[in-house]
Design a protein around this motif. Structure first.
Motif, PDB file in Angstrom:
ATOM      1  N   ILE A  18       0.911  -1.424  -0.045  1.00 17.25           N
ATOM      2  CA  ILE A  18       0.135   0.100  -0.061  1.00 17.25           C
ATOM      3  C   ILE A  18       0.929   1.256  -0.066  1.00 17.25           C
ATOM      4  CG2 ILE A  18      -1.812   1.176   1.359  1.00 17.25           C
ATOM      5  CD1 ILE A  18      -2.413  -1.269   2.509  1.00 17.25           C
ATOM      6  N   VAL A  19       0.672   2.126  -0.874  1.00 15.73           N
ATOM      7  CA  VAL A  19       1.537   3.457  -1.289  1.00 15.73           C
ATOM      8  C   VAL A  19       1.268   4.290  -0.203  1.00 15.73           C
ATOM      9  CG1 VAL A  19       2.422   5.062  -2.764  1.00 15.73           C
ATOM     10  CG2 VAL A  19       1.969   2.769  -3.533  1.00 15.73           C
ATOM     11  N   ASP A  20       2.420   4.992   0.551  1.00 20.70           N
ATOM     12  CA  ASP A  20       2.366   6.108   1.312  1.00 20.70           C
ATOM     13  C   ASP A  20       2.189   7.258   0.418  1.00 20.70           C
ATOM     14  OD1 ASP A  20       2.189   4.745   3.657  1.00 20.70           O
ATOM     15  OD2 ASP A  20       4.326   4.723   3.852  1.00 20.70           O
ATOM     16  N   HIS A  21       3.324   7.344  -0.418  1.00 22.46           N
ATOM     17  CA  HIS A  21       3.444   8.273  -1.705  1.00 22.46           C
ATOM     18  C   HIS A  21       4.412   7.866  -2.486  1.00 22.46           C
ATOM     19  CE1 HIS A  21       6.980   9.994   0.359  1.00 22.46           C
ATOM     20  NE2 HIS A  21       6.560   9.757   1.192  1.00 22.46           N
ATOM     21  N   TRP A  22       4.564   8.548  -3.576  1.00 24.04           N
ATOM     22  CA  TRP A  22       5.479   8.394  -4.584  1.00 24.04           C
ATOM     23  C   TRP A  22       5.961   9.722  -4.950  1.00 24.04           C
ATOM     24  CZ3 TRP A  22       0.747   5.906  -6.515  1.00 24.04           C
ATOM     25  CH2 TRP A  22       0.335   6.493  -7.579  1.00 24.04           C
TER      26      TRP A  22
END
Lengths: 88, 88, 88, 88, 88
Positions: free
Chosen positions: D81-85
């Motif tokens: 699950i992405v926190d941010h990119w």
């Protein structure tokens, strides 16, 4: 895996021995809004899918898993019949 | 797996030893209505397919299964000759 | 497998140890009529192919087979140099 | 692996036994600018992803790794699950 | 394998345990003339690549090879940093 609809069947009397006794279905990949997504393919059925049913299928090496320990030389297998899907 | 028609042959005297003695065919993937679907590819024949016959082929790791225990380095193999297909 | 032409080379001094000593070629996939088919890729050569030669290559897991027992982390390998092909 | 957003769920009462107890999500692949990239697919969740979350998923043989020693016949699994990119 | 440029990073605190400690980079596949080729993807770095460097990456089952004996559930891994390439 991708959503698809069963749209036909394939009859082949000369085939790899590993495919003997399998059911070969033509399926049309679908987008969630049921529009076609890409070209139809031939998948081995592992769940008793029938004409016009909505299914999902697995590609590649995993497509042989439902048939183990038999070594079925397929790269596409129907692994589920969809009751319904919900998308936002 | 995808439907295809055999459209040619490849001759290659210098090739991987694992491909020695195999028959290399050029096949054109087809949609069920027999229009071309994507670019032609080179497949190893495992069922005795001939020029202009309609077949289906398997891609990826499974393409080597028909030839086991020989380790044939191919990612595409013809595994059936089609008698006919029916689509709705 | 797909037909291709060797169109270049890649030099990479920092790479996975499994690729040390391999020859990395840039190849352009071809249709049988020799028009380009898709984007060029980087393949490991297993048959001594040279600049501008016509070849065929294997993708995926099978691309590592020509190099066994070495574990070469590649997903594309040239496995044959084409003498000629015939298509109808 | 590709970036994607969870956009729905699939309910299938008839499916391969290896998929029993898995959570089947519909995901839409994304470009880094969050525009859609290709057709939605069905992935098995291995990290507790929920509706509308941004994730990344793995395809092919590796999609079964998170579930070992169970043999789950899937070719797509959400593995983060992405926190941010950040992209330049 | 394909040529690509590193264009970003991904931060994900919730992910498959097999991905713990890996560096996740966003890469843009390139044609040899450096134009973009297809959508950006997320790859695990195995060679110490940094922002804006030109690399090549491997897809599929081979993407896990650089990390063995750890079982990293990835389908894309950067396996080389390019010094330069030459194409005719």
């Amino acid at each position: 895996m991708f959503l698809a609809r069963v749209v036909g069947t394939v009859v082949a009397s000369r085939k790899d021995p590993g495919l003997e006794g399998t059911k070969l279905l033509v399926i049309q990949p679908l987008r969630p809004d049921r529009t076609p997504a890409g070209k139809p393919l031939v998948a081995v059925d592992s769940v008793g899918a029938g004409e016009s049913e909505e299914v999902f299928y697995v590609r590649g090496r995993e497509a042989a898993l439902p048939f183990l320990p038999a070594e079925v030389p397929t790269d596409a297998a129907i692994v589920g019949i969809v009751d319904h899907w919900n998308t936002s």
